[in-house]
Design an enzyme around this catalytic site. Structure first.
Site, PDB file in Angstrom:
ATOM      1  N   LYS A  80      -3.624   3.396  -2.662  1.00  0.00           N
ATOM      2  CA  LYS A  80      -4.290   4.177  -2.995  1.00  0.00           C
ATOM      3  C   LYS A  80      -4.653   5.674  -2.226  1.00  0.00           C
ATOM      4  O   LYS A  80      -4.554   5.531  -0.994  1.00  0.00           O
ATOM      5  CB  LYS A  80      -6.066   3.301  -2.374  1.00  0.00           C
ATOM      6  CG  LYS A  80      -6.581   2.383  -3.548  1.00  0.00           C
ATOM      7  CD  LYS A  80      -7.433   1.629  -2.872  1.00  0.00           C
ATOM      8  CE  LYS A  80      -7.939   0.667  -1.936  1.00  0.00           C
ATOM      9  NZ  LYS A  80      -8.917   0.212  -1.657  1.00  0.00           N
ATOM     10  N   ASP A 111       0.728  -1.188   0.151  1.00  0.00           N
ATOM     11  CA  ASP A 111      -0.061  -0.427   0.211  1.00  0.00           C
ATOM     12  C   ASP A 111       0.838   1.303  -0.297  1.00  0.00           C
ATOM     13  O   ASP A 111       2.234   1.267   0.404  1.00  0.00           O
ATOM     14  CB  ASP A 111      -0.945  -0.021   1.085  1.00  0.00           C
ATOM     15  CG  ASP A 111      -2.365  -0.949   0.677  1.00  0.00           C
ATOM     16  OD1 ASP A 111      -2.528  -0.737  -0.124  1.00  0.00           O
ATOM     17  OD2 ASP A 111      -2.955  -0.967   1.804  1.00  0.00           O
ATOM     18  N   MET A 147      -8.888   9.429   9.505  1.00  0.00           N
ATOM     19  CA  MET A 147      -9.313  10.158   8.059  1.00  0.00           C
ATOM     20  C   MET A 147     -10.417  11.360   7.519  1.00  0.00           C
ATOM     21  O   MET A 147     -11.277  11.097   7.214  1.00  0.00           O
ATOM     22  CB  MET A 147      -9.950   9.051   7.207  1.00  0.00           C
ATOM     23  CG  MET A 147      -8.362   7.473   6.748  1.00  0.00           C
ATOM     24  SD  MET A 147      -9.306   6.337   5.834  1.00  0.00           S
ATOM     25  CE  MET A 147     -10.147   5.319   7.422  1.00  0.00           C
TER      26      MET A 147
END
Length: 478
Positions: free
Chosen positions: A45, A23, A154
């Site tokens: 991502k 990742d 997030m």
């Protein structure tokens, strides 16, 4: 995060990998634990760009698994804490592919440890809640608004709205709050404010993802318990130019002091182009009165060539001189005693150390680098000794050195360290002088410093003891 937080089981898994799918938030340094021949596939991502969709990642896991390969899915943090590991595991179950899950240190726990903010504390809170801030409308604010400690993943884009909702549900506006970017890394950024002001504070600090928030009374403990950002070299970006196979210990010591280390090896040691002179010296090892080693590399290549010959250390009758403690330790690792170590670890001091000894008619063997200063052989010859200098190894510029310039200097370093004249010359030949504008130079000793100054560099610090430990002390004390 900090690559040192990888678990032993995680490292063992990487060591067996045929394929690694990694990742964006997985530290790239972890990839070095995979075998050299393992296939490495980036599937990271970001908010604005997905290399592969989640469905494509799942399909790729299934595809590689069906090929009978050992596949490691390397994630940042923990795979089952907002890491979508559950979705990927379900895809493997449906495809009939066996798997195991290795837990990792999730961001919240990394923040707690490296920011001095315990998520639970007997005097402040007995409960902690993890929430993802992607979709504000989906959060049950009636429940979340009353939790004692809230960790918000997030949530940077929606933090103002989230703070407003929490206050509306009864959370005091003055509740301590903290935003952390790149937790556990040397470039960790921490902003502390109140729930009412945290949105403005993060905007003023221009924080960008990845950012995680901690909201609760435990944040007030940071002032007392913070240790990471108080480390002497915290946030300092330091370039290490030493040979790749010799840099690891120094790099580890710098990182333990909070530094952001970029390894940029500009020198590589290799066997001599012509081993015949060294082989000849090994064949008459018993005739020498003194054996002088001026580097750890000299010891290493001397022994490697001896092991490849028909001879061994039983032929040695000479007394042994080592230029410094690291070289002495390399000799002592062979169960040999060192008879002489100079007070300072430079050629001139080594010559002075021989002052009490009668060298008239003595034979001295000096296995060293192909290119080196001639102070020792010249001065000892004046004392009546016969000094035989043989090439034990030579130094070259690593083949991939030029490729690293853009990567290492993408962000301006604070320091660059030089451990020999060769590292100075090679660096300038590879990268040029201009990349060091505004970068402080740390030198291991006077000879290296003189070379740096001859090439137009200003030496900010020089090690008092001309060793790697001395260089570390010089950086710490600046």
């Amino acid at each position: 995060g900090d690559p040192g937080l990888l678990t032993l089981k995680g490292r063992e898994a990487l060591a067996t990998a045929d394929v690694v799918l990694y990742d964006n938030l997985a530290n790239p340094e972890l990839l070095r634990f995979a075998p050299p021949g393992a296939e490495r596939i980036y599937v990271g991502k970001k908010k604005s760009h997905h290399t592969l969709t989640q469905e494509e990642i799942c399909a790729l896991l299934v595809e590689k698994g069906r090929e009978g390969k050992c596949v490691v899915r390397l994630k940042g943090g923990d795979p089952f804490i907002f890491g979508r590991g559950g979705e990927e595991a379900e895809a493997l179950v449906e495809a009939g592919i066996p798997f195991e899950v290795v837990p990792g240190v999730t961001t919240a726990l990394g923040i707690a440890a490296y920011c001095g903010v315990p998520l639970t504390h007997r005097e402040h809170t007995s409960a902690v809640t993890f929430v993802t801030g992607h979709n504000v409308e989906s959060i049950d604010w009636d429940r979340i608004g009353h939790v004692e400690t809230l960790v918000l993943f997030m949530g940077l884009t929606h933090v103002r709205e989230i703070a407003r909702e929490l206050i509306a549900k009864g959370k005091p506006p003055e509740t301590p709050a903290m935003a952390v970017r790149w937790a556990t890394r040397p470039d960790q950024q921490t902003v502390v404010a109140t729930l009412a002001s945290i949105a403005d504070a993060t905007a003023a600090a221009r924080l960008k993802p990845p950012v995680t928030f901690v909201i609760g009374e435990v944040v007030a403990l940071r002032e007392k318990l913070d240790w990471f950002e108080k480390l002497p070299l915290f946030g300092q970006r330091i370039v290490v130019t030493r040979a790749r196979d010799q840099a690891s210990e120094f790099t580890s010591q710098l990182r333990a002091l909070g530094a952001d280390v970029a390894e940029f090896p500009v020198i590589e040691t290799v066997a001599p182009a012509d081993p015949v002179p060294l082989d000849a010296a090994l064949g008459r090892l018993g005739v020498y009165d003194w054996l002088i080693f001026t580097s750890v590399n000299g010891v290493r290549y001397f022994v490697e060539r001896l092991d490849a010959s028909a001879y061994d250390l039983r032929g040695l009758r000479a007394r042994i001189c080592a230029i410094g403690p690291a070289t002495a330790r390399a000799i002592e690792a062979l169960h040999l005693k060192v008879d002489l170590v100079p007070k300072q670890y430079v050629a001139e001091s080594l010559v002075e150390a021989f002052a009490p000894f009668d060298l008239e008619g003595k034979r001295i063997l000096l296995p060293r680098a192909a290119v080196a200063r001639d102070v020792v052989p010249v001065e000892l010859t004046k004392r009546g000794a016969t000094v035989e200098v043989v090439e034990a190894y030579r130094t070259i510029v690593p083949a991939d050195a030029a490729e690293l310039v853009a990567e290492v200097f993408a962000r301006k370093p604070d320091w660059i360290t030089f451990t020999s004249s060769s590292t100075v010359k090679n660096f300038l030949a590879i990268a040029g002088r201009q990349v060091l504008d505004g970068v402080k130079v740390a030198s291991i000793g006077p000879v290296t410093s003189e070379t740096a100054r001859m090439h137009g560099l200003n030496v900010a610090v020089e090690a008092r003891e001309h060793t790697m430990d001395g260089l570390l002390d010089a950086l710490r004390s600046d």
